[in-house]
Motif scaffolding. Structure first.
Motif, short mmCIF file in Angstrom:
data_model
loop_
_atom_site.label_atom_id
_atom_site.label_comp_id
_atom_site.label_asym_id
_atom_site.label_seq_id
_atom_site.Cartn_x
_atom_site.Cartn_y
_atom_site.Cartn_z
N ILE A 248 -2.27 -0.91 7.83
CA ILE A 248 -1.72 0.35 8.33
C ILE A 248 -2.79 1.45 8.25
N TYR A 249 -3.48 1.51 7.12
CA TYR A 249 -4.56 2.49 6.97
C TYR A 249 -5.63 2.28 8.04
N LYS B 116 -0.75 -5.38 3.88
CA LYS B 116 -0.07 -4.60 4.92
C LYS B 116 -0.49 -3.14 4.86
N SER B 117 -0.58 -2.58 3.67
CA SER B 117 -0.99 -1.20 3.50
C SER B 117 -2.41 -0.97 4.04
N HIS B 118 -3.33 -1.90 3.77
CA HIS B 118 -4.70 -1.79 4.28
C HIS B 118 -4.71 -1.85 5.82
N PHE C 120 2.01 -7.12 0.40
CA PHE C 120 2.28 -5.70 0.65
C PHE C 120 0.98 -4.89 0.62
N GLU C 121 0.07 -5.23 -0.28
CA GLU C 121 -1.22 -4.54 -0.34
C GLU C 121 -1.99 -4.74 0.97
N GLN D 4 0.73 -7.95 10.54
CA GLN D 4 1.86 -7.42 9.78
C GLN D 4 3.12 -8.27 10.00
#
Length: 121
Positions: free
Chosen positions: A82-83, A78-80, A75-76, A99
């Protein structure tokens, strides 16, 4: 019967994620070397590393804990991604490809931990 973590399809996918994140982060500006590049690489590599560590643990509870840590790293990562896409560092198709792999790994880890948590030895 799987004899080594490298035989686990979920570990193989996780290693693909780490490799793709390494490659996608190579084109980041120099100023991101110690920020986003480092963070996304560490998070992505942590997915496969914790799967390997979980495989090596003896109890279901211990195994499950490391697979959960791996899930958190997914999940971390994935967040990077997206950012990175939102600030125009990563192309949408590159980010989405990784992703999608992350979603597969999370699904696989959920199945594994569910089995481990429901097993009564």
């Amino acid at each position: 019967m799987i004899k080594d973590f490298t035989e686990m399809p979920v570990w193989q996918k996780a290693m693909d994620i780490a490799e793709k994140c390494f490659k996608i982060s190579e084109s980041l500006p120099k100023k991101e070397d110690y920020a986003l590049a480092s963070q996304i690489r560490r998070a992505a590599e942590s997915i496969s590393a914790n799967i390997a560590e979980g495989f090596g643990r003896r109890t279901s509870k211990d195994k499950s804990r490391f697979y959960d840590i791996s899930r958190g790293s997914a999940f971390e990562t994935k967040s990077h991604l997206i950012y990175g896409h939102r600030v125009k560092y990563f192309a949408e198709n590159e980010s989405l490809e990784i992703q999608n792999l992350i979603s597969e790994v999370i699904y696989d880890l959920n199945k594994i931990t569910s089995r481990l948590n429901n097993s009564h030895f």
